[in-house]
Design an enzyme around this catalytic site. Structure first.
Site, PDB file in Angstrom:
ATOM      1  CG  HIS A 197      39.049  28.084  39.799  1.00  0.00           C
ATOM      2  ND1 HIS A 197      39.225  26.750  39.532  1.00  0.00           N
ATOM      3  CD2 HIS A 197      40.272  28.652  39.715  1.00  0.00           C
ATOM      4  CE1 HIS A 197      40.509  26.524  39.317  1.00  0.00           C
ATOM      5  NE2 HIS A 197      41.169  27.656  39.419  1.00  0.00           N
ATOM      6  CG  HIS A 207      43.152  42.554  39.974  1.00  0.00           C
ATOM      7  ND1 HIS A 207      42.822  42.080  41.228  1.00  0.00           N
ATOM      8  CD2 HIS A 207      42.253  43.513  39.678  1.00  0.00           C
ATOM      9  CE1 HIS A 207      41.761  42.733  41.663  1.00  0.00           C
ATOM     10  NE2 HIS A 207      41.388  43.609  40.744  1.00  0.00           N
ATOM     11  CD  GLU A 241      42.149  44.217  44.603  1.00  0.00           C
ATOM     12  OE1 GLU A 241      41.635  43.098  44.722  1.00  0.00           O
ATOM     13  OE2 GLU A 241      41.573  45.196  44.094  1.00  0.00           O
ATOM     14  CG  HIS A 298      42.570  47.932  39.473  1.00  0.00           C
ATOM     15  ND1 HIS A 298      42.505  48.315  40.787  1.00  0.00           N
ATOM     16  CD2 HIS A 298      41.738  46.866  39.341  1.00  0.00           C
ATOM     17  CE1 HIS A 298      41.654  47.509  41.415  1.00  0.00           C
ATOM     18  NE2 HIS A 298      41.174  46.639  40.569  1.00  0.00           N
TER      19      HIS A 298
HETATM   20 CO    CO Z   1      39.979  45.028  40.977  1.00  0.00          CO
END
Ligand code: CO
Length: 294
Positions: free
Chosen positions: A122, A179, A209, A241
């Site tokens: 966005h 993610h 997350e 990650h």
């Molecule tokens: Co991250």
């Protein structure tokens, strides 16, 4: 924060575009010669191994559109700063677009290489709107991230099934690590989890997350009486990650947590952008924007 960033973005763009004496109309006021370009925009990664993913997409886009120049930008400030410290200069989308305007591009497709339309996507849309408002190009059109439409969801389910290891048996689980985000678009992960499970109830989508989290995935593994788990990133690159939160020996990694819970874990360090079934989806999203420039 976002507002401050926007003001900075516009000042940056205005100064770059104005100092170049350009704009879509060209320095002499006549219509600019048509010049189509593609800007590929990724979150970015400072991990050397992640470059395989970016090189793969770059190759695929150039093979599909051999006559159209391709530029790159990373949306993550932190990653760009880290890379700059290593002597590697990567542009932000606003700088990359200002440079493209300066180079005389008239029609630009801005292709997001994000997985979902979250915060990074966005922010990118705001930048695209800014360039549109300024009239820096005749047209500037964005392409959707991996999970854009319901058709993308369907193709992504097929891609997930296509990239899991051949040796994996049906009663063994494959847990993909997405993610996850505070952004409302986080719902795409749960939607994808639901849709992939309609095809194969032992494939799961979790997130680091967001939701679904590892606790929930653990309860689903237990419910399905799973013994062995393949762990794969559901991120374009096998970066920080994937290496640390998913596959490492660190105490709270997914591998360690699931191993402690009695599962045999097999981590696979390959980002989605290393596999054609996924890159095909991203590249297919360029078709719409580019067809407008004909
Ligand atoms: Co991250």
């Amino acid at each position: 924060m976002v507002r401050r960033q926007c003001i900075m973005v516009f000042c940056c763009i205005l100064s770059l575009v104005c100092s170049a004496g350009l704009g879509f109309a060209g320095a002499h006021g006549g219509p600019a010669a048509k010049k189509v370009g593609i800007l590929l925009v990724a979150f970015g990664s400072s991990e050397e191994s992640a470059q395989v993913s970016f090189a793969n997409i770059d190759k695929k886009v150039k093979a599909t559109y051999p006559d159209i120049p391709v530029r790159w930008a990373y949306t993550s400030n932190i990653i760009r700063e880290k890379l700059a410290g290593q002597g590697k200069e990567l542009d932000s989308p606003e700088v990359a677009l200002a440079k493209m305007s300066d180079e005389g591009f008239t029609d630009v497709a801005v292709q997001s290489l994000h997985t979902i339309g979250g915060a990074e996507f966005h922010d990118l849309m705001e930048i695209v709107s800014g360039f549109k408002m300024m009239g820096a190009f005749h047209s500037i059109i964005p392409g959707l991230p991996l999970l854009g439409t319901q058709d993308d969801m369907k193709k992504t389910v097929a891609a997930l099934q296509a990239v899991i290891p051949k040796e994996r048996k049906k009663d063994e689980a494959v847990v993909f690590m997405g993610h996850g985000t505070h952004h409302p678009a986080n719902g795409f992960y749960a939607a994808l989890n639901f849709q992939v499970q309609l095809e194969d109830p032992n494939i799961f989508i979790g997130t680091v997350e967001g939701y679904p989290d590892l606790e929930l995935i653990k309860s689903l593994l237990k419910r399905n009486k799973i013994k062995k788990v393949y762990l794969m990133p559901f991120m374009s690159v096998a970066g920080d990650h994937a290496k640390n939160d998913m596959a490492s020996e660190e105490e709270d990694s997914w591998k360690s947590t699931l191993t402690k819970a009695g599962y045999t874990c097999v981590p696979i360090l390959k980002g989605t952008a290393e596999f054609s079934p996924f890159t095909d989806i991203w590249v297919s999203h360029l078709k719409g924007p580019l067809s407008h420039f004909k």
